[in-house]
Design a protein around this motif. Sequence first.
Motif, PDB file in Angstrom:
ATOM      1  N   LYS A  73      15.342  16.140  -4.266  1.00  0.00           N
ATOM      2  CA  LYS A  73      15.417  15.151  -5.503  1.00  0.00           C
ATOM      3  C   LYS A  73      16.067  14.251  -4.936  1.00  0.00           C
ATOM      4  CE  LYS A  73      19.291  14.750  -8.967  1.00  0.00           C
ATOM      5  NZ  LYS A  73      21.126  14.648  -9.010  1.00  0.00           N
ATOM      6  N   VAL A  74      16.501  13.598  -3.558  1.00  0.00           N
ATOM      7  CA  VAL A  74      15.953  12.958  -3.216  1.00  0.00           C
ATOM      8  C   VAL A  74      14.877  11.935  -3.415  1.00  0.00           C
ATOM      9  CG1 VAL A  74      15.935  11.100  -0.730  1.00  0.00           C
ATOM     10  CG2 VAL A  74      18.333  12.961  -1.512  1.00  0.00           C
ATOM     11  N   TYR A  75      13.589  13.054  -2.718  1.00  0.00           N
ATOM     12  CA  TYR A  75      12.176  12.558  -2.766  1.00  0.00           C
ATOM     13  C   TYR A  75      11.757  12.374  -3.975  1.00  0.00           C
ATOM     14  CZ  TYR A  75      11.721  13.384   2.386  1.00  0.00           C
ATOM     15  OH  TYR A  75      11.780  13.184   4.078  1.00  0.00           O
ATOM     16  N   ASN A  76      12.034  12.742  -4.780  1.00  0.00           N
ATOM     17  CA  ASN A  76      11.810  12.590  -6.090  1.00  0.00           C
ATOM     18  C   ASN A  76      12.535  11.204  -6.816  1.00  0.00           C
ATOM     19  OD1 ASN A  76      10.135  14.916  -6.255  1.00  0.00           O
ATOM     20  ND2 ASN A  76      12.092  15.523  -7.189  1.00  0.00           N
ATOM     21  N   GLU A  77      13.160  11.196  -6.498  1.00  0.00           N
ATOM     22  CA  GLU A  77      13.773  10.009  -6.942  1.00  0.00           C
ATOM     23  C   GLU A  77      13.383   8.764  -5.509  1.00  0.00           C
ATOM     24  OE1 GLU A  77      16.272   6.731  -8.702  1.00  0.00           O
ATOM     25  OE2 GLU A  77      16.058   8.916  -9.124  1.00  0.00           O
ATOM     26  N   GLY A  78      13.460   9.163  -4.546  1.00  0.00           N
ATOM     27  CA  GLY A  78      12.916   7.337  -4.411  1.00  0.00           C
ATOM     28  C   GLY A  78      11.070   7.682  -4.814  1.00  0.00           C
ATOM     29  N   ALA A  79      10.596   8.620  -5.549  1.00  0.00           N
ATOM     30  CA  ALA A  79       9.010   8.054  -5.504  1.00  0.00           C
ATOM     31  C   ALA A  79       8.501   7.580  -6.561  1.00  0.00           C
ATOM     32  CB  ALA A  79       8.382   9.714  -5.357  1.00  0.00           C
ATOM     33  N   ARG A  80       9.971   7.903  -7.775  1.00  0.00           N
ATOM     34  CA  ARG A  80       9.581   7.207  -8.510  1.00  0.00           C
ATOM     35  C   ARG A  80      10.535   6.012  -9.518  1.00  0.00           C
ATOM     36  NH1 ARG A  80      11.508  12.394 -10.806  1.00  0.00           N
ATOM     37  NH2 ARG A  80      14.346  12.093  -9.805  1.00  0.00           N
ATOM     38  N   GLN A  81      10.788   5.396  -8.001  1.00  0.00           N
ATOM     39  CA  GLN A  81      11.463   4.160  -7.804  1.00  0.00           C
ATOM     40  C   GLN A  81      10.017   3.626  -6.724  1.00  0.00           C
ATOM     41  OE1 GLN A  81      15.025   3.795  -5.168  1.00  0.00           O
ATOM     42  NE2 GLN A  81      16.109   5.052  -6.229  1.00  0.00           N
ATOM     43  N   ALA A  82       9.074   3.743  -6.223  1.00  0.00           N
ATOM     44  CA  ALA A  82       7.772   3.247  -5.772  1.00  0.00           C
ATOM     45  C   ALA A  82       7.197   2.194  -6.515  1.00  0.00           C
ATOM     46  CB  ALA A  82       7.479   4.702  -5.114  1.00  0.00           C
ATOM     47  N   ARG A  83       6.359   0.931  -5.814  1.00  0.00           N
ATOM     48  CA  ARG A  83       6.276   0.816  -6.384  1.00  0.00           C
ATOM     49  C   ARG A  83       4.546   0.455  -6.078  1.00  0.00           C
ATOM     50  NH1 ARG A  83       6.522  -4.468  -4.381  1.00  0.00           N
ATOM     51  NH2 ARG A  83       7.447  -4.123  -2.481  1.00  0.00           N
ATOM     52  N   TYR A  84       4.067   1.510  -4.989  1.00  0.00           N
ATOM     53  CA  TYR A  84       2.957   1.334  -3.804  1.00  0.00           C
ATOM     54  C   TYR A  84       1.782   2.609  -4.971  1.00  0.00           C
ATOM     55  CZ  TYR A  84       3.770  -2.941  -1.773  1.00  0.00           C
ATOM     56  OH  TYR A  84       4.195  -4.375  -1.245  1.00  0.00           O
ATOM     57  N   PRO A  85       0.966   2.817  -4.487  1.00  0.00           N
ATOM     58  CA  PRO A  85       0.427   3.982  -5.099  1.00  0.00           C
ATOM     59  C   PRO A  85      -0.058   5.173  -3.925  1.00  0.00           C
ATOM     60  CG  PRO A  85      -1.407   2.149  -4.712  1.00  0.00           C
ATOM     61  CD  PRO A  85       0.223   1.320  -3.867  1.00  0.00           C
ATOM     62  N   TYR A  86       0.924   4.252  -2.748  1.00  0.00           N
ATOM     63  CA  TYR A  86       0.605   5.786  -1.206  1.00  0.00           C
ATOM     64  C   TYR A  86       2.452   6.531  -1.345  1.00  0.00           C
ATOM     65  CZ  TYR A  86      -4.492   4.392  -2.143  1.00  0.00           C
ATOM     66  OH  TYR A  86      -5.908   4.502  -2.500  1.00  0.00           O
ATOM     67  N   MET A 146       1.150  -0.711   0.012  1.00  0.00           N
ATOM     68  CA  MET A 146      -0.107   0.094   0.171  1.00  0.00           C
ATOM     69  C   MET A 146       0.696   0.810  -0.454  1.00  0.00           C
ATOM     70  SD  MET A 146      -3.310  -1.225   0.031  1.00  0.00           S
ATOM     71  CE  MET A 146      -4.320  -1.916   0.210  1.00  0.00           C
ATOM     72  N   PHE A 147       2.359   0.975   0.959  1.00  0.00           N
ATOM     73  CA  PHE A 147       3.252   1.775   0.840  1.00  0.00           C
ATOM     74  C   PHE A 147       4.075   1.990   0.523  1.00  0.00           C
ATOM     75  CE2 PHE A 147      -0.760   4.052   4.270  1.00  0.00           C
ATOM     76  CZ  PHE A 147      -1.003   5.036   4.028  1.00  0.00           C
ATOM     77  N   SER A 148       4.520   2.947   0.029  1.00  0.00           N
ATOM     78  CA  SER A 148       6.460   3.203  -0.573  1.00  0.00           C
ATOM     79  C   SER A 148       6.866   4.487   0.837  1.00  0.00           C
ATOM     80  CB  SER A 148       6.467   3.937  -2.095  1.00  0.00           C
ATOM     81  OG  SER A 148       5.999   2.258  -2.671  1.00  0.00           O
ATOM     82  N   ILE A 149       6.808   3.808   1.584  1.00  0.00           N
ATOM     83  CA  ILE A 149       8.158   5.300   2.703  1.00  0.00           C
ATOM     84  C   ILE A 149       9.518   5.474   1.578  1.00  0.00           C
ATOM     85  CG2 ILE A 149       8.533   4.966   4.845  1.00  0.00           C
ATOM     86  CD1 ILE A 149       5.942   3.037   5.314  1.00  0.00           C
ATOM     87  N   ILE A 150       9.791   7.036   2.108  1.00  0.00           N
ATOM     88  CA  ILE A 150      11.254   7.509   1.061  1.00  0.00           C
ATOM     89  C   ILE A 150      11.660   7.845   2.859  1.00  0.00           C
ATOM     90  CG2 ILE A 150      11.995   8.667  -0.348  1.00  0.00           C
ATOM     91  CD1 ILE A 150       8.476   7.675  -1.920  1.00  0.00           C
ATOM     92  N   ILE A 151      12.529   7.610   2.288  1.00  0.00           N
ATOM     93  CA  ILE A 151      13.412   8.522   3.492  1.00  0.00           C
ATOM     94  C   ILE A 151      14.855   8.993   3.316  1.00  0.00           C
ATOM     95  CG2 ILE A 151      14.611   7.930   5.772  1.00  0.00           C
ATOM     96  CD1 ILE A 151      12.629   5.927   6.185  1.00  0.00           C
ATOM     97  N   CYS A 152      14.746  10.246   3.338  1.00  0.00           N
ATOM     98  CA  CYS A 152      16.606  10.939   3.045  1.00  0.00           C
ATOM     99  C   CYS A 152      17.486  10.506   4.498  1.00  0.00           C
ATOM    100  CB  CYS A 152      15.914  11.765   2.688  1.00  0.00           C
ATOM    101  SG  CYS A 152      17.876  12.952   2.461  1.00  0.00           S
ATOM    102  N   SER A 153      18.282   9.342   4.443  1.00  0.00           N
ATOM    103  CA  SER A 153      19.014   9.158   5.433  1.00  0.00           C
ATOM    104  C   SER A 153      20.439   9.848   4.852  1.00  0.00           C
ATOM    105  CB  SER A 153      18.649   7.512   5.448  1.00  0.00           C
ATOM    106  OG  SER A 153      19.647   7.266   6.220  1.00  0.00           O
ATOM    107  N   TYR A 207       3.566  -2.598   3.069  1.00  0.00           N
ATOM    108  CA  TYR A 207       4.423  -1.289   3.127  1.00  0.00           C
ATOM    109  C   TYR A 207       6.052  -1.288   2.014  1.00  0.00           C
ATOM    110  CZ  TYR A 207       7.541  -2.298   6.486  1.00  0.00           C
ATOM    111  OH  TYR A 207       7.932  -2.780   7.955  1.00  0.00           O
ATOM    112  N   GLU A 208       6.576  -0.980   1.244  1.00  0.00           N
ATOM    113  CA  GLU A 208       8.081  -0.623   0.579  1.00  0.00           C
ATOM    114  C   GLU A 208       8.791   0.469   1.673  1.00  0.00           C
ATOM    115  OE1 GLU A 208       8.698  -0.868  -2.860  1.00  0.00           O
ATOM    116  OE2 GLU A 208       7.799   0.861  -3.194  1.00  0.00           O
ATOM    117  N   LEU A 209       9.730   0.198   2.361  1.00  0.00           N
ATOM    118  CA  LEU A 209      11.064   1.261   2.559  1.00  0.00           C
ATOM    119  C   LEU A 209      11.826   1.741   1.449  1.00  0.00           C
ATOM    120  CD1 LEU A 209      11.499   2.024   6.326  1.00  0.00           C
ATOM    121  CD2 LEU A 209      13.090   1.883   4.897  1.00  0.00           C
ATOM    122  N   ILE A 210      11.777   3.006   1.364  1.00  0.00           N
ATOM    123  CA  ILE A 210      13.022   3.374  -0.020  1.00  0.00           C
ATOM    124  C   ILE A 210      13.824   4.392   0.903  1.00  0.00           C
ATOM    125  CG2 ILE A 210      13.547   3.920  -2.098  1.00  0.00           C
ATOM    126  CD1 ILE A 210      10.127   3.463  -2.622  1.00  0.00           C
ATOM    127  N   GLY A 211      14.598   3.885   1.843  1.00  0.00           N
ATOM    128  CA  GLY A 211      15.460   4.553   2.406  1.00  0.00           C
ATOM    129  C   GLY A 211      17.085   4.501   1.087  1.00  0.00           C
TER     130      GLY A 211
END
Length: 291
Positions: free
Chosen positions: A45-58, A1-8, A29-33
């Motif tokens: 830029k980090v957030y846009n890149e993470g969102a492009r990788q996201a598999r889920y709609p939220y 459901m959720f793709s969780i994007i974190i700038c670490s 969920y999936e976690l994209i760190g």
Amino acid sequence: MFSIIICSISPERLSNLSQNIHDTIGVEYELIGIDNRTKKWPIAKVYNEGARQARYPYLFFVHEDVKFHTKDWGQVILEKLQEPDCGAIGFAGSKVKLKAYSGWGTIPDWAHVFMFQGGKEKTYLGVGNVFLEQPFAEVITLDGLGLFVRKNVWEQYPFDEKLLKGFHCYDLDFSLQLAATRKYRNYVCCTPKVLIEHFSLGNYNAAWAHDTIRMHRQKWNAFLPLKVESLSLSTHTLARIEEKYFHKFVRKLIANKHPERSAVLREFLAYPFSWKHLAHSIGCLWAYCFK
């Protein structure tokens, strides 16, 4: 459901948050760190890149220095995000964005806040304009500690990585983009079913002031002020409040000897006349010339 994007920038914090999310979210969920220690990309830029990788709609863009204190919060947020006119959801925001240079929140009467906030010594529950009957409060601007949004909405209005080259204003700009369309409504989550803790305070330093000035001048001055439709403000009241907070911003620039203080002071002096503005202008000129 959720793709969780974190700038670490901290593997330890990322690991702690990952475990906390696993234990509390209650939905798939999936976690994209994204490790930004060597990339040093702007957060937009980090957030846009993470969102492009996201598999889920939220999507959930979140700082790594947070912790959830309630379980199954994912389902609560999911139900709200599924509303067609829902834009972004956060945990602190404001019903109004003034034209005056400012961050996401300026005036307590217009701010909605519901979260634990860590300080230097103690953690307190920050609550502002929260009502039992209103689990989600409509706002214009949102703080960036955590931002939920549908992926198809982000695709229309991604973070502005061309304008924002640092780590400030990405949240203000993103929430303004959605609110300005009038197609989408932003919200602060005010329900005890979703309780988050933020371990650090914001850093309103010289870089923040520079990015705030740049963002206003290059993108938003022509469209501000913005407010939620349900809030009634007279032209006189709005002008008085604009002058008050513009004055506060100018005085901070002067006190900190910010490089752009002269240009911003000239803007302030050209503000429409009032007796209060005259007094503020004299005070600013005195501070600029003699302090």
